[in-house]
Motif scaffolding. Structure first.
Motif, PDB file in Angstrom:
ATOM      1  N   GLY A 237       0.796  -1.216   0.000  1.00  0.00           N
ATOM      2  CA  GLY A 237       0.000   0.000   0.000  1.00  0.00           C
ATOM      3  C   GLY A 237       0.827   1.263   0.000  1.00  0.00           C
ATOM      4  O   GLY A 237       0.282   2.379   0.024  1.00  0.00           O
ATOM      5  N   ALA A 238       2.146   1.144  -0.009  1.00  0.00           N
ATOM      6  CA  ALA A 238       3.022   2.314   0.046  1.00  0.00           C
ATOM      7  C   ALA A 238       2.903   3.162  -1.209  1.00  0.00           C
ATOM      8  O   ALA A 238       2.634   2.664  -2.309  1.00  0.00           O
ATOM      9  N   ARG A 239       3.111   4.455  -1.047  1.00  0.00           N
ATOM     10  CA  ARG A 239       3.237   5.378  -2.173  1.00  0.00           C
ATOM     11  C   ARG A 239       4.722   5.660  -2.410  1.00  0.00           C
ATOM     12  O   ARG A 239       5.507   5.723  -1.456  1.00  0.00           O
ATOM     13  N   VAL A 240       5.110   5.833  -3.668  1.00  0.00           N
ATOM     14  CA  VAL A 240       6.496   6.143  -4.012  1.00  0.00           C
ATOM     15  C   VAL A 240       6.511   7.502  -4.697  1.00  0.00           C
ATOM     16  O   VAL A 240       6.121   7.635  -5.864  1.00  0.00           O
ATOM     17  N   LEU A 241       6.945   8.521  -3.956  1.00  0.00           N
ATOM     18  CA  LEU A 241       6.922   9.895  -4.454  1.00  0.00           C
ATOM     19  C   LEU A 241       8.120  10.659  -3.913  1.00  0.00           C
ATOM     20  O   LEU A 241       8.678  10.310  -2.861  1.00  0.00           O
ATOM     21  N   SER A 242       8.505  11.717  -4.601  1.00  0.00           N
ATOM     22  CA  SER A 242       9.545  12.610  -4.096  1.00  0.00           C
ATOM     23  C   SER A 242       8.902  13.653  -3.182  1.00  0.00           C
ATOM     24  O   SER A 242       7.681  13.818  -3.144  1.00  0.00           O
ATOM     25  N   LEU A 243       9.731  14.371  -2.447  1.00  0.00           N
ATOM     26  CA  LEU A 243       9.223  15.431  -1.584  1.00  0.00           C
ATOM     27  C   LEU A 243       8.514  16.511  -2.399  1.00  0.00           C
ATOM     28  O   LEU A 243       7.468  17.026  -1.991  1.00  0.00           O
ATOM     29  N   ASP A 244       9.077  16.846  -3.549  1.00  0.00           N
ATOM     30  CA  ASP A 244       8.440  17.855  -4.393  1.00  0.00           C
ATOM     31  C   ASP A 244       7.078  17.389  -4.879  1.00  0.00           C
ATOM     32  O   ASP A 244       6.150  18.190  -5.030  1.00  0.00           O
ATOM     33  N   GLN A 245       6.932  16.106  -5.136  1.00  0.00           N
ATOM     34  CA  GLN A 245       5.625  15.584  -5.538  1.00  0.00           C
ATOM     35  C   GLN A 245       4.643  15.626  -4.362  1.00  0.00           C
ATOM     36  O   GLN A 245       3.474  15.959  -4.537  1.00  0.00           O
ATOM     37  N   ILE A 246       5.127  15.302  -3.172  1.00  0.00           N
ATOM     38  CA  ILE A 246       4.273  15.372  -1.979  1.00  0.00           C
ATOM     39  C   ILE A 246       3.781  16.803  -1.761  1.00  0.00           C
ATOM     40  O   ILE A 246       2.625  17.041  -1.393  1.00  0.00           O
ATOM     41  N   GLU A 247       4.658  17.777  -2.003  1.00  0.00           N
ATOM     42  CA  GLU A 247       4.322  19.173  -1.761  1.00  0.00           C
ATOM     43  C   GLU A 247       3.639  19.827  -2.946  1.00  0.00           C
ATOM     44  O   GLU A 247       3.335  21.022  -2.907  1.00  0.00           O
ATOM     45  N   GLY A 248       3.394  19.066  -4.014  1.00  0.00           N
ATOM     46  CA  GLY A 248       2.690  19.604  -5.170  1.00  0.00           C
ATOM     47  C   GLY A 248       3.539  20.428  -6.106  1.00  0.00           C
ATOM     48  O   GLY A 248       3.004  21.105  -6.999  1.00  0.00           O
TER      49      GLY A 248
END
Length: 740
Positions: A237-248
């Protein structure tokens, strides 16, 4: 069991209790290392090894302890022929405690498990070994059991803290190593480049003048850059994203998961992540996140500890590689990821191979890594390394036999008789090397540049810069020192041999005195520096901090250069690429000597190759170069340097000794006057793509210019020196060109 290991911060004063500028003693305390290289023999393997750990620089957390740890054990599991080496890189609030826990417990647990397995099989003989599968099973259980014990330990909180672990179990009786990896620390081996070396052929030892070793990874980084690891974590169920993607700030690729599955099933591209390569350019790698919130954000997919991340697939099961050592194996490095943030595996092995002493190799690699962190980040990581020089591998003795834990004494195998006894080496570790400054560093530079207090000390406009005035020939020793310094630098990674020779020519020697300021924080500089000799301290003023004492702020590092030790650190690299304020001040602690490379010279040498392609066509028209091959013309064009002249400037003068050919670039115009045999003169106009001075390259004894050429308007010329033509020709061809 003999054991060497890192100290705990609270036992050796690793934690500072003040934010005042550090003393030299405090800087030295940032570094913990073995006192001197140790020599040992484990069965048929003779080694020398050393280790070193340097605490990072964290401007916002001056009291942060070193979260790296390490251990070395002789006579491992009661066997004189065995040894265990490990590096542990902690993270999170209790990262140092987690790293210490694994350091203190994993070797002990592994010893007990190995001894128990041998006793169960009644392996009393030194000639009998547990086979590969049995040993790997024991290692897996030891790591996972260590992880379980950490979860229940009352002295630390591993909910959002943990540690990586990279270790090597050396089975000297079999000349065998077993590498266990959890996380993104790394093991690398340097092997003789010629894999087909015949038995008895000479192989260069560590410390040879130039590296002939090729680097191979003994481990693969377990990060979201790997497709197989991403898929495994996503199944929880984990998401794989960068910090910039998390912050939009960056878009999310909604189709990536499905594409990963398809590519993985089809066996495509071994799992690299395209977006990761782009994002990590600014130090923002893909991370593991919970589907229920923006945590834990780990940039690795395996760890010891990290109880919350474990639910998302970040578990402690190691990946294990087993292989035999051979006489071609020369250097093994175990290191935390701080080493490999900006250095490739090959760069690390190349640096190590320059030294005859593994402790000096450790110092050089850690210093190079630390310096690159300072240049590309606002902070540095903790950096730890074990370097092992393999002095000999005895393959003449009797082979040991292998025993399977599960099958009993009857399952004896002679070495190499079973399938899969040796794993293949990796050529890639699937984590991009950083090539640019982080976003935080970039923002800090922009903010600093906008400040009214910024002082531009470049002192010269690009249009007025005369690269030819910097030309000086360097000795082979001087070139070697410069080459050592720039070998690992990211901005010099892709330069050609020809461009490197030009770099040597334009490096400016600088004699400096103790107390002299080389760089002042906040000024816009224009040079990159290499330390040839001497010590230079790095001082940094915190944001909004005034330099009331005039000492440049907090001392965070010292660059030490030495010809004797082949140590040539460098600083100011960003000035070659950006007209930006200096992030730190550099002050000479001692008298010394520097080499300086001007930004405009670097830009000139490494500029776009398009104009040089046109130059090749012009060079082909010159009589002496008409027989040159395409590659030789390309090399000649790479040596071309720009020189600018104002109206009325005399570029060459008839009768004077000549050493260069000139090509007029578009927009230029010159007048050439030549004296004829009868005393009259001939005047001609030279414009775009015309050339002059080629007479000095022709056969015979002609060494003087036969005409006077004057710029009739502001003009730019390519210059090609006679010495550079000789360098290109070398011993590969015979021509009628007289280069004497």
């Amino acid at each position: 069991m003999g054991c060497n290991q890192s100290s705990n911060a609270d036992k050796k004063g690793g934690r500072r209790t003040t934010t005042d500028p550090m003393t030299k003693l405090e800087i030295d305390k940032r570094i913990e290392s073995i006192d001197e290289t140790l020599t040992a023999k484990f069965g048929g393997v003779s080694v020398r090894y050393a280790y070193l750990s340097q605490r990072g620089y964290y401007p916002d957390d001056a009291l942060k302890p070193n979260q790296d740890s390490y251990s070395v054990s002789h006579n491992f599991a009661g066997r004189q022929t065995d040894a265990f080496f490990g590096v542990y890189d902690g993270h999170g609030r209790d990262g140092d405690k987690c790293a210490h826990f694994v350091r203190d417990n994993l070797p002990t647990m592994l010893t007990k498990a190995t001894t128990k397995a041998r006793d169960k099989q009644q392996l009393g003989s030194e000639d009998q070994e547990l086979n590969k599968e049995s040993m790997q099973e024991i290692l897996t259980k030891a790591h996972t059991e260590c992880n379980k014990r950490m979860h229940i330990n009352q002295n630390l909180d591993d909910s959002l803290s943990g540690t990586t672990s990279i270790s090597m179990y050396l089975h000297g009786n079999r000349n065998r190593i077993t590498i266990s990896n959890v996380g993104d620390s790394r093991a690398v081996i340097g092997r003789v480049a010629n894999a087909d070396n015949k038995e008895g052929a000479a192989v260069p030892p560590p410390g040879a003048p130039s590296s002939t070793l090729k680097a191979f990874a003994l481990s693969r980084d377990q990060t979201p850059y790997r497709r197989d690891e991403r898929i495994r974590c996503r199944k929880t169920g984990a998401r794989v994203l960068s910090l910039d993607q998390i912050e939009g700030l960056e878009p999310i690729d909604e189709d990536e998961a499905e594409r990963d599955e398809k590519m993985f099933l089809s066996g495509g591209d071994d799992g690299e992540i395209v977006l990761g390569e782009e994002i990590d350019e600014g130090g923002d790698p893909p991370r593991i996140w919970s589907p229920h919130g923006d945590y834990p954000g780990t940039a690795f997919t395996r760890s010891v500890g990290d109880a919350i991340a474990e639910e998302l697939g970040v578990f402690s099961v190691p990946e294990i590689l087993t292989r035999e050592l051979t006489p071609e194996d020369k250097i093994i490095v175990l290191a935390s990821d701080g080493v490999f943030e900006f250095l490739t595996n090959q760069s690390v092995i190349d640096i190590c191979a320059k030294f005859a002493d593994p402790l000096e190799a450790c110092r050089a690699v850690v210093a190079e890594s630390y310096e690159l962190w300072l240049q590309y980040e606002l902070r540095t990581d903790d950096i730890t390394m074990i370097c092992i020089f393999i002095d000999g591998v005895d393959t003449s003795g009797a082979r040991s036999t292998l025993v399977s834990v599960d099958s009993g004494p009857r399952a004896l195998e002679s070495l190499g008789s079973g399938d899969g006894e040796e794993d293949e080496l990796f050529t890639e570790a699937l984590r991009p090397v950083r090539m640019n400054m982080s976003l935080a560093k970039s923002r800090a530079l922009v903010k600093s540049k906008m400040s009214l207090s910024i002082e531009d000390v470049t002192g010269v406009l690009e249009e007025d810069f005369d690269i030819a005035s910097l030309y000086t020939e360097k000795t082979d020793e001087q070139k070697a020192g410069i080459a050592e310094a720039i070998r690992a630098s990211v901005v010099f990674q892709n330069i050609t041999d020809v461009q490197r020779e030009l770099m040597y020519k334009v490096m400016e020697p600088m004699e400096v005195k103790k107390g002299q300021w080389i760089i002042k924080q906040g000024t816009v500089g224009d040079r990159f520096y290499i330390v040839d000799e001497g010590s230079f301290e790095v001082r940094i003023l915190a944001e909004d901090q005034e330099d009331e004492d005039g000492n440049g702020g907090n001392r965070v590092h010292v660059y030490r250069g030495s010809r004797e030790n082949h140590s040539h650190p460098s600083f100011g690299e960003l000035a070659l690429m950006y007209s930006a304020p200096r992030a730190a001040s550099i002050i000479a602690q001692t008298d010394g000597r520097l080499w300086a490379l001007h930004r405009y010279a670097f830009k000139n040498i490494t500029s776009e190759q398009g104009p040089r392609k046109d130059a090749k066509k012009i060079l082909k028209q010159i009589d002496v170069f008409k027989s040159f091959t395409h590659d030789e013309l390309k090399d000649l064009a790479s040596y071309l340097c720009e020189a600018k002249y104002g109206r009325g400037d005399t570029i060459i003068k008839e009768g004077e000794d000549g050493d260069s050919l000139f090509i007029i670039l578009p927009g230029g115009s010159c007048e050439s006057v030549r004296t004829n045999d009868d005393g009259t003169s001939t005047t001609s106009v030279l414009i775009d793509d015309d050339f002059f001075g080629d007479e000095i390259l022709k056969g015979g004894t002609q060494k003087k210019y036969v005409s006077t050429v004057t710029a009739t308007r502001k003009s730019t010329c390519w210059i090609l020196q006679k010495s550079d033509v000789k360098r290109v020709i070398g011993s590969k061809r015979k021509t009628d060109t007289n280069m004497a």
